[in-house]
Scaffold this motif. Structure first.
Motif, PDB file in Angstrom:
ATOM      1  N   ILE A 173       0.749  -1.125  -0.078  1.00 34.16           N
ATOM      2  CA  ILE A 173       0.040  -0.093   0.009  1.00 34.16           C
ATOM      3  C   ILE A 173       0.828   1.326   0.029  1.00 34.16           C
ATOM      4  O   ILE A 173       0.716   2.116  -0.778  1.00 34.16           O
ATOM      5  CB  ILE A 173      -0.921   0.157   1.215  1.00 34.16           C
ATOM      6  CG1 ILE A 173      -1.811  -1.391   1.401  1.00 34.16           C
ATOM      7  CG2 ILE A 173      -1.527   1.483   1.155  1.00 34.16           C
ATOM      8  CD1 ILE A 173      -2.788  -1.401   0.162  1.00 34.16           C
ATOM      9  N   TYR A 174       1.784   1.325   0.789  1.00 35.81           N
ATOM     10  CA  TYR A 174       2.797   2.216   0.852  1.00 35.81           C
ATOM     11  C   TYR A 174       3.422   2.560  -0.332  1.00 35.81           C
ATOM     12  O   TYR A 174       3.716   3.798  -0.842  1.00 35.81           O
ATOM     13  CB  TYR A 174       3.737   2.252   2.110  1.00 35.81           C
ATOM     14  CG  TYR A 174       2.979   2.738   3.299  1.00 35.81           C
ATOM     15  CD1 TYR A 174       2.018   1.760   3.987  1.00 35.81           C
ATOM     16  CD2 TYR A 174       3.459   3.618   4.028  1.00 35.81           C
ATOM     17  CE1 TYR A 174       1.650   2.235   5.223  1.00 35.81           C
ATOM     18  CE2 TYR A 174       3.010   4.022   5.268  1.00 35.81           C
ATOM     19  CZ  TYR A 174       2.047   3.189   5.903  1.00 35.81           C
ATOM     20  OH  TYR A 174       1.565   3.664   6.862  1.00 35.81           O
ATOM     21  N   ALA A 175       3.775   1.507  -0.971  1.00 38.46           N
ATOM     22  CA  ALA A 175       4.560   1.595  -2.269  1.00 38.46           C
ATOM     23  C   ALA A 175       3.674   2.058  -3.515  1.00 38.46           C
ATOM     24  O   ALA A 175       4.258   2.881  -4.316  1.00 38.46           O
ATOM     25  CB  ALA A 175       5.122   0.132  -2.732  1.00 38.46           C
ATOM     26  N   ALA A 176       2.432   1.550  -3.206  1.00 36.54           N
ATOM     27  CA  ALA A 176       1.381   2.455  -4.369  1.00 36.54           C
ATOM     28  C   ALA A 176       1.004   3.689  -3.978  1.00 36.54           C
ATOM     29  O   ALA A 176       1.377   4.692  -4.842  1.00 36.54           O
ATOM     30  CB  ALA A 176       0.028   1.591  -4.235  1.00 36.54           C
ATOM     31  N   VAL A 177       1.265   4.448  -2.695  1.00 35.33           N
ATOM     32  CA  VAL A 177       1.063   5.564  -2.558  1.00 35.33           C
ATOM     33  C   VAL A 177       2.395   6.408  -2.843  1.00 35.33           C
ATOM     34  O   VAL A 177       2.273   7.481  -3.536  1.00 35.33           O
ATOM     35  CB  VAL A 177       1.041   6.016  -1.032  1.00 35.33           C
ATOM     36  CG1 VAL A 177       0.982   7.484  -0.483  1.00 35.33           C
ATOM     37  CG2 VAL A 177      -0.389   5.310  -0.421  1.00 35.33           C
ATOM     38  N   ILE A 178       3.666   5.842  -2.543  1.00 36.97           N
ATOM     39  CA  ILE A 178       4.791   6.632  -3.068  1.00 36.97           C
ATOM     40  C   ILE A 178       4.992   6.557  -4.715  1.00 36.97           C
ATOM     41  O   ILE A 178       5.323   7.617  -5.380  1.00 36.97           O
ATOM     42  CB  ILE A 178       5.942   5.605  -2.817  1.00 36.97           C
ATOM     43  CG1 ILE A 178       6.141   6.022  -1.249  1.00 36.97           C
ATOM     44  CG2 ILE A 178       7.248   6.211  -3.419  1.00 36.97           C
ATOM     45  CD1 ILE A 178       7.142   5.118  -0.515  1.00 36.97           C
ATOM     46  N   ALA A 179       4.370   5.519  -5.355  1.00 36.24           N
ATOM     47  CA  ALA A 179       4.273   5.703  -6.994  1.00 36.24           C
ATOM     48  C   ALA A 179       3.396   6.768  -7.283  1.00 36.24           C
ATOM     49  O   ALA A 179       3.814   7.377  -8.400  1.00 36.24           O
ATOM     50  CB  ALA A 179       3.914   4.404  -7.419  1.00 36.24           C
TER      51      ALA A 179
END
Length: 305
Positions: free
Chosen positions: A261-267
């Motif tokens: 989820i955090y990776a998606a937000v960073i992307a």
């Protein structure tokens, strides 16, 4: 700080630590051609060890007899947490996909949860087990982008073996960190563990310097090493140790499920990639799962683990 406030602080860290760890995804993707894997890990943990030890060198010197007595414990923890969980991920990331890495690592919290109950004798409830399964389903939904039939199409490559090793090493590190007690507080203990990890990493980094394609890190490679030291190194490992002390290994294991989820937000923030419905559905499963795992036992008013 009161017991209640310590518990609340540890709960807050459940949502902060994944953001710190997610920086490692960017580092792993950018590092090839800039810095060799073991060299990156060595620089990362040398800097992190220094940061962990700031203001604590007297405590470390005072405990030197205990440290020397338990040197094997520190060396094992350093090898598991800094060498295998560090350099091996960077090596595996050269040939495998982010999807495969996420799928393999998603098994670690389940293993930690089961082993915490059987080996560490942490008290877990059936609601916590349901929470782990919910969070596990949520992260798989995100990784598979909501297309569960694609699970059968996942192909594994040689790089996945490195990630399997790193995932098992993280499980062992999490359990042994809780099992092996230390006279040192969290930060100075991590300083010693990280330094022990550097001892293990040093010969591999020297070998890379003599035989690798990138004998010396570029300026970008050094910057990546510093970023890895500050965020997924110093920040994330310190948060993880504090959480383990207050919540127990079983509860803290589910923190990994917020990673995608955090990776998606960073992307979304950095690369402009859209947040998709499978992210929303996955989050809708992960958050209740984390709540069920981390909630206090209503019968005793204490955390269940």
């Amino acid at each position: 700080m009161s017991g209640l406030s310590k518990y609340q602080f540890a709960l807050a860290l459940l949502f902060i630590a994944p953001a710190l760890w997610s920086v490692n995804y960017l580092v792993a993707r950018t590092a090839p051609g800039q810095v060799e894997p073991h060299t990156l890990a060595l620089i990362r943990w040398l800097l992190a060890s220094f940061l962990f030890g700031l203001g604590h060198w007297r405590a470390i010197r005072a405990a030197r007899a205990e440290i020397l007595r338990d040197w094997r414990h520190y060396l094992v923890l350093g090898a598991l947490g800094m060498w295998i969980c560090g350099a091996w991920v960077y090596i595996g990331g050269r040939t495998t996909t982010a999807t495969n890495i996420a799928l393999i690592y998603s098994m670690a919290p389940v293993l930690i949860f089961v082993a915490s109950a059987l080996w560490l004798k942490e008290r877990v409830t059936w609601l916590q087990a349901v929470g782990v399964l919910l969070a596990f389903a949520g992260v798989l939904h995100v990784v598979l982008k909501g297309q569960w039939m694609h699970l059968a199409d996942v192909q594994f490559v040689v790089g996945d073996l490195w990630i399997v090793g790193a995932s098992l090493a993280w499980t062992a590190y999490s359990l042994l960190l809780k099992r092996w007690q230390s006279p040192l507080a969290v930060s100075p203990r991590l300083a010693v563990i990280a330094l022990a990890g550097c001892v293990v990493l040093l010969p591999f980094a020297l070998f890379e310097a003599l035989t690798g394609a990138q004998a010396m890190p570029t300026l970008t490679g050094f910057g990546l090493s510093v970023a890895a030291a500050l965020f997924p190194g110093y920040g994330a490992y310190l948060a993880f140790s504090v959480m383990q002390r207050e919540l127990g290994a079983a509860k803290v294991s589910v923190v990994q499920y917020l990673g995608p989820i955090y990776a998606a937000v960073i992307a979304w923030l950095v690369l402009g990639e859209a947040i998709a419905m499978h992210h929303v559905v996955g989050l809708g499963l992960i958050l209740p799962g984390i709540y069920l795992v981390s909630r206090r036992s209503p019968a005793s008013g204490q955390q269940a683990a």
